[in-house]
Design a protein around this motif. Structure first.
Motif, mmCIF file in Angstrom:
data_model
loop_
_atom_site.group_PDB
_atom_site.id
_atom_site.type_symbol
_atom_site.label_atom_id
_atom_site.label_comp_id
_atom_site.label_asym_id
_atom_site.label_seq_id
_atom_site.Cartn_x
_atom_site.Cartn_y
_atom_site.Cartn_z
ATOM 1 N N THR A 1 -48.434 33.759 -32.763
ATOM 2 C CA THR A 1 -48.260 35.180 -33.072
ATOM 3 C C THR A 1 -47.147 35.744 -32.204
ATOM 4 O O THR A 1 -47.112 35.494 -30.995
ATOM 5 N N ALA A 2 -46.225 36.474 -32.825
ATOM 6 C CA ALA A 2 -45.129 37.128 -32.096
ATOM 7 C C ALA A 2 -45.247 38.634 -32.287
ATOM 8 O O ALA A 2 -45.569 39.102 -33.389
ATOM 9 N N HIS A 3 -44.997 39.379 -31.225
ATOM 10 C CA HIS A 3 -45.132 40.839 -31.279
ATOM 11 C C HIS A 3 -43.929 41.503 -30.628
ATOM 12 O O HIS A 3 -43.427 41.051 -29.591
ATOM 13 N N SER A 4 -43.457 42.584 -31.260
ATOM 14 C CA SER A 4 -42.365 43.381 -30.701
ATOM 15 C C SER A 4 -42.858 44.793 -30.406
ATOM 16 O O SER A 4 -43.329 45.490 -31.312
ATOM 17 N N ASP A 5 -42.752 45.200 -29.161
ATOM 18 C CA ASP A 5 -43.089 46.582 -28.808
ATOM 19 C C ASP A 5 -42.048 47.557 -29.345
ATOM 20 O O ASP A 5 -42.328 48.755 -29.485
ATOM 21 N N ILE A 6 -40.841 47.081 -29.632
ATOM 22 C CA ILE A 6 -39.770 47.949 -30.121
ATOM 23 C C ILE A 6 -40.144 48.556 -31.465
ATOM 24 O O ILE A 6 -39.986 49.753 -31.707
ATOM 25 N N THR A 7 -40.646 47.723 -32.367
ATOM 26 C CA THR A 7 -41.000 48.202 -33.709
ATOM 27 C C THR A 7 -42.495 48.288 -33.937
ATOM 28 O O THR A 7 -42.942 48.864 -34.930
ATOM 29 N N GLY A 8 -43.295 47.682 -33.052
ATOM 30 C CA GLY A 8 -44.737 47.664 -33.247
ATOM 31 C C GLY A 8 -45.202 46.604 -34.225
ATOM 32 O O GLY A 8 -46.380 46.560 -34.585
ATOM 33 N N GLU A 9 -44.310 45.705 -34.643
ATOM 34 C CA GLU A 9 -44.651 44.705 -35.647
ATOM 35 C C GLU A 9 -45.226 43.448 -34.998
ATOM 36 O O GLU A 9 -44.833 43.057 -33.903
ATOM 37 N N THR A 10 -46.135 42.808 -35.734
ATOM 38 C CA THR A 10 -46.713 41.533 -35.338
ATOM 39 C C THR A 10 -46.628 40.574 -36.516
ATOM 40 O O THR A 10 -47.015 40.921 -37.634
ATOM 41 N N VAL A 11 -46.106 39.378 -36.291
ATOM 42 C CA VAL A 11 -45.982 38.365 -37.340
ATOM 43 C C VAL A 11 -46.567 37.060 -36.816
ATOM 44 O O VAL A 11 -46.718 36.870 -35.604
ATOM 45 N N SER A 12 -46.898 36.134 -37.726
ATOM 46 C CA SER A 12 -47.528 34.895 -37.285
ATOM 47 C C SER A 12 -47.139 33.741 -38.197
ATOM 48 O O SER A 12 -46.655 33.933 -39.312
ATOM 49 N N ASP A 13 -47.383 32.529 -37.705
ATOM 50 C CA ASP A 13 -47.182 31.301 -38.470
ATOM 51 C C ASP A 13 -48.289 30.332 -38.067
ATOM 52 O O ASP A 13 -48.917 30.486 -37.008
ATOM 53 N N GLN A 14 -48.531 29.330 -38.915
ATOM 54 C CA GLN A 14 -49.663 28.438 -38.672
ATOM 55 C C GLN A 14 -49.333 27.021 -39.140
ATOM 56 O O GLN A 14 -48.696 26.833 -40.180
ATOM 57 N N VAL A 15 -49.754 26.031 -38.359
ATOM 58 C CA VAL A 15 -49.644 24.628 -38.744
ATOM 59 C C VAL A 15 -50.976 23.949 -38.437
ATOM 60 O O VAL A 15 -51.833 24.503 -37.747
ATOM 61 N N MET A 16 -51.133 22.714 -38.960
ATOM 62 C CA MET A 16 -52.342 21.935 -38.690
ATOM 63 C C MET A 16 -51.951 20.591 -38.075
ATOM 64 O O MET A 16 -50.935 19.997 -38.435
ATOM 65 N N TYR A 17 -52.765 20.130 -37.152
ATOM 66 C CA TYR A 17 -52.550 18.842 -36.503
ATOM 67 C C TYR A 17 -53.810 18.005 -36.698
ATOM 68 O O TYR A 17 -54.911 18.421 -36.318
ATOM 69 N N ARG A 18 -53.660 16.823 -37.293
ATOM 70 C CA ARG A 18 -54.796 15.931 -37.526
ATOM 71 C C ARG A 18 -54.855 14.888 -36.425
ATOM 72 O O ARG A 18 -53.887 14.167 -36.171
ATOM 73 N N ILE A 19 -56.001 14.800 -35.750
ATOM 74 C CA ILE A 19 -56.201 13.786 -34.719
ATOM 75 C C ILE A 19 -56.528 12.469 -35.410
ATOM 76 O O ILE A 19 -57.440 12.401 -36.239
#
Length: 652
Positions: A405-423
């Motif tokens: 998750t990435a957040h910017s206090d400048i604009t108030g926006e929060t964005v995210s990305d997701q991956v999976m790791y298989r053991i």
């Protein structure tokens, strides 16, 4: 004394023949010039007529504030527009009208019409008044029109709490084909007409117009604020709010009573930077990217009583936006996952990019164990993540869901990305693996088995999902994969460039072993490995060093999922640059032409595999009068132009 002699008959015939040829050539040149002039003049006339028709239609569209629709059948193409305005009496009463632009396909003429529309208080219905004195019908607008098209596809759909949807037209494009009778057809297309007012995509006046007096015991919305004098309805009316401004929204019933304390408020758009509190105070975000905000008030005691209004967001402040964040797979050796990240921003300065905060979270899909039993402690607020996984048999086959998750206090926006790791299931011999695509054929990766070899061994492989289940639809791509035997304890994996680069894959490799080892001991085992091959993706962002014409603009981008030497090879770059949009202003009536240019194909590669390129500007004329506004750069792969990123610089 020499005698004078005349022309012989033969000489006379030759002379006449030569003169005839010369005259034919001269006449031919004259006729060709005349035809060229006539055609050029006709072309000019056709173009002017087509442009005039488009301009007239554009003038009719731009001020419409009600609704618009389009029909196209065998007989005609017709654009219908509804308009509302105050009647000037001071009572708040409204005047309604319907206008139409019709292309008659039988006579190739375009006509315009206008009718008064009346509202019946007793029935609540709207009807065209055919007897109104200010009506006009089928007035000739243009002749010899061969085609007529109005593009209404640029729309925004809003949804009320009761599920009702409304489609708002944001811009319009008009195209007319014109033939003045000479057989020469020319086309004129309007610029994109950005509408001044909110306009519904509808042909139903009952849906478009909203009477001052609503049905009993229903809600309406009004607002007032620093940009607006008095109280203005925002249901089916034109209302604009400025970025960074504050407005008071009122919920009122039909008798005009303020019921703010009895309603709950919400803004429908996701990702909005604007807020509305319990008292109806709307604060429009300084960098609000939504073109419209849909505001809803509903009774706390009876949610069936509600009202929804839409306001248009305007302002000259350059937009800033944290567009997205992306997880980059660095490497995945056995029980070690190494990830990086990159963000895509618009209008951010470098210090604003540096101020973005990051947070990693790791969860176990399906639960069943504490994450502390699966992974070692890790730092969760950096751009990178190094994950150490415990070699516990209870962890084998588990899937980790990794979120950034990435957040910017400048604009108030929060964005995210997701991956999976298989053991991997084989804890004693390795773990998951990651493979980047190579340049120019293939790039091979060895995988080793920690087992004693046997006298017989062989391999099988196929495309699968993250769980190892075969995906038979990908069997046709198996020719792009080669597994090379490196001895009974290792294999090499090769990827052909024919494997489509715009998708990711999992490949399962199975090694079978049987027979005896060098000591004569019986060996019989099977090992399975799943390799991850990511799709090739490109992300970009920009910044600048100053706002002068001679400034250097910088842009950074990541080509993810590709072998490193592909972009480090300066003699044969795989990237291409182009300027898609460039906007600047020359003040005080001065004359100047500014042209952006790239600094060759020079690229520097950062430790995080972020590529950095730059450019500058040339200026002809009064450079000191130039104010740069914005520039949009397109960076694409040379061999795969469908893989690209846009990088936007906004000069403040």
């Amino acid at each position: 004394m020499e005698k004078n002699r005349g022309l012989s008959l033969v000489e006379l015939l030759i002379t006449v023949a030569i003169l005839s040829i010369v005259m034919v050539i001269a006449i031919s040149f004259m006729m060709t010039g005349s035809r060229s002039f006539t055609k050029g003049n006709a072309d000019s006339t056709v173009q002017k007529e087509a442009e005039l028709t488009v301009n007239q239609i554009e003038d009719m569209i731009i001020d419409i504030n009600g609704g618009v629709s389009m029909i196209d059948d065998a007989d005609k193409t017709e654009l219908t527009m509804y308009h509302t305005e105050d009647d000037g009496s001071g009572t708040g009463a409204m005047l309604y009208s319907k206008e139409a632009v019709t292309w008659n396909k039988s006579d190739n003429n375009v006509y315009c019409s206008k009718w008064r529309v009346n509202y019946d208080d007793s029935t609540g219905a709207y009807a065209v008044d055919a007897s109104a004195t200010d009506n006009y019908v089928d007035q000739l607008l243009a002749e010899h029109v061969t085609s007529f098209d109005v593009d209404l596809s640029d729309t925004l759909t809003t949804t009320a709490l009761n599920g009702t949807t409304r489609t708002i037209v944001k811009s319009v494009l008009v195209k007319v084909g014109y033939d003045d009778g000479t057989g020469i057809v020319d086309y004129a297309t309007s610029p994109v007409i950005t509408l001044r007012n909110r306009m519904l995509l509808s042909d139903d006046p009952a849906d478009i117009f909203d009477e001052v007096t609503p049905a009993a015991d229903t809600l309406k919305l009004y607002y007032s604020g620093m940009e607006t004098a008095g109280v203005v309805p925002i249901v089916d009316r034109v209302s604009e709010v400025q970025r960074g401004a504050v407005y008071s929204i009122y919920a009122m019933i039909n008798i005009g009573s303020d019921v703010n304390d009895l309603v709950d408020w919400e803004i429908a758009e996701t990702g909005t930077l604007s807020t509305i509190d319990n008292n109806g105070i709307l604060t429009v975000g300084t960098y609000e990217a939504n073109a419209y905000l849909t505001i809803t008030a509903k009774y706390k005691s009876n949610t069936s009583k509600k009202a929804t209004g839409v306001v248009k967001v305007v302002g000259t402040t350059p937009l800033k936006s944290l567009k997205s964040v992306h997880i980059l797979t660095k490497s995945m050796p056995a029980y070690e996952a190494h990830y990086g990240s990159t963000v895509v921003t618009e209008g951010f300065r470098q210090d604003e990019v540096d101020a973005i905060t990051y947070k990693w979270t790791v969860a176990l899909m399906g639960g069943g164990r504490e994450i502390s039993s699966v992974a070692e402690d890790f730092t969760d607020n950096n751009k990178t993540l190094d994950l150490m996984i415990k070699k516990d048999p209870l962890n084998f086959g588990q899937i980790l869901v990794i979120t950034l998750t990435a957040h910017s206090d400048i604009t108030g926006e929060t964005v995210s990305d997701q991956v999976m790791y298989r053991i991997n299931d084989e804890g004693a011999v390795g773990g998951d693996s990651f493979m980047e695509r190579g340049k120019g054929g293939h790039h091979d990766t060895d995988y080793w088995f920690e087992n004693d070899w046997g006298s017989n061994h062989w391999y099988d492989y196929y495309f699968c999902d993250i769980y190892g289940n075969r995906i038979s639809e990908y069997d046709s791509l198996l020719s792009c994969i080669t597994v090379e035997d490196r001895g009974c304890t290792a294999y090499g994996l090769f990827i052909s460039n024919d494997l489509p680069v715009n998708r990711s894959y999992y490949i399962k490799v199975i090694c079978y072993c049987s027979g005896t080892d060098w000591q004569g001991l019986e060996k019989n085992w099977q090992r399975e490995f799943i390799q991850y091959i990511p799709e090739v993706r490109m992300y970009g962002k920009s910044n600048y060093e100053s706002t002068t014409v001679s400034s250097i603009f910088n842009f950074y981008y990541v080509l993810d999922g590709y072998y490193e030497v592909a972009w480090m090879n300066q003699s044969d770059p795989i990237y291409e640059y182009s300027v898609e949009e460039f906007d600047y202003e020359v003040k005080d009536g001065a004359v100047a032409v500014v042209t952006p240019q790239f600094t060759g194909n020079t690229v520097t590669l950062g430790d995080d595999c972020t590529m950095h390129s730059w450019g500058s500007f040339t200026c002809e004329g009064a450079a000191d009068k130039v104010v740069l506004k914005s520039m949009r750069i397109r960076v694409s792969m040379k061999e795969h132009p469908e893989i690209y990123t846009y990088s936007t610089v906004i000069f403040e």
